[in-house]
Design a protein around this motif. Structure first.
Motif: not given
Length: 204
Positions: A37-56
């Motif tokens: 559900n976070l795929i459409g949430k862009e990040r300040h540095a690029g990418g999206n919040m979905f990727r950030h979850q998995l990165d964490t």
């Protein structure tokens, strides 16, 4: 002032056969589905919040954490905060650990009306060990992404925040994470020197 906490989260020195099997048995798919559900949430540095979850999550595994509730929470740690009106029962119903995972997510979620410094101080002073570990992994991911940000005031503010709140949290739960955070802050502060931002700020 926060106190030294006793580590209860499992962290093997290496990924042996026993712990590899434990990791294999952790059911992450339902949580990953929620995170999409976070795929459409862009990040300040690029990418999206979905990727950030998995990165964490991968940062936690990199540091040896294979606690099932911690990894599940890492995959969805921003959904309650970033998805308006999110139905928390969706997390509760994921599996037998849903309630515990939700509680951990809520620990690292900024509450309505809570200022950022109040939020971080709450984790520092009253957060559980797992919440603090999760917040450190989250901040490592964010600090790495900060390397792609050129907003100098934002970088300075984020470094100040990391030093004041996240360093003490990391010192309590994981000294290796603390060391990485120091290195990341140093590189970002060097960028502020190299860009001339600090000199311009001093002269203004």
């Amino acid at each position: 002032m926060s106190k030294k906490i006793k580590m209860k989260t499992e962290k093997p020195l290496k990924m042996d056969q026993e712990h590899m099997q434990k990791l294999k048995n952790i059911l992450l798919a339902p949580y990953m589905q929620i995170a999409t559900n976070l795929i459409g949430k862009e990040r300040h540095a690029g990418g999206n919040m979905f990727r950030h979850q998995l990165d964490t999550m991968t940062i936690l595994i990199d540091y040896g954490y294979i606690d099932s509730q911690l990894l599940k929470a890492s995959v969805i740690h921003d959904v309650v905060e970033d998805i308006p009106g999110f139905d928390q029962d969706v997390i509760r119903s994921c599996d037998e650990e849903g309630e515990e995972v939700l509680n951990l997510v809520l620990e690292v979620t900024k509450r309505e009306g809570e200022q950022k410094n109040q939020f971080l101080r709450r984790i520092l002073e009253t957060g559980s060990a797992k919440a603090k570990i999760l917040k450190c992994a989250d901040r490592i991911s964010n600090m790495i992404s900060l390397g792609f940000v050129t907003d100098e005031k934002f970088i300075e503010r984020y470094c100040d925040e990391t030093e004041f709140f996240i360093f003490p949290i990391a010192l309590e739960v994981d000294y290796n994470m603390y060391q990485e955070l120091i290195r990341l802050v140093m590189t970002r502060r060097q960028y502020l020197v190299d860009s001339g931002y600090l000199l311009r700020k001093k002269q203004s």
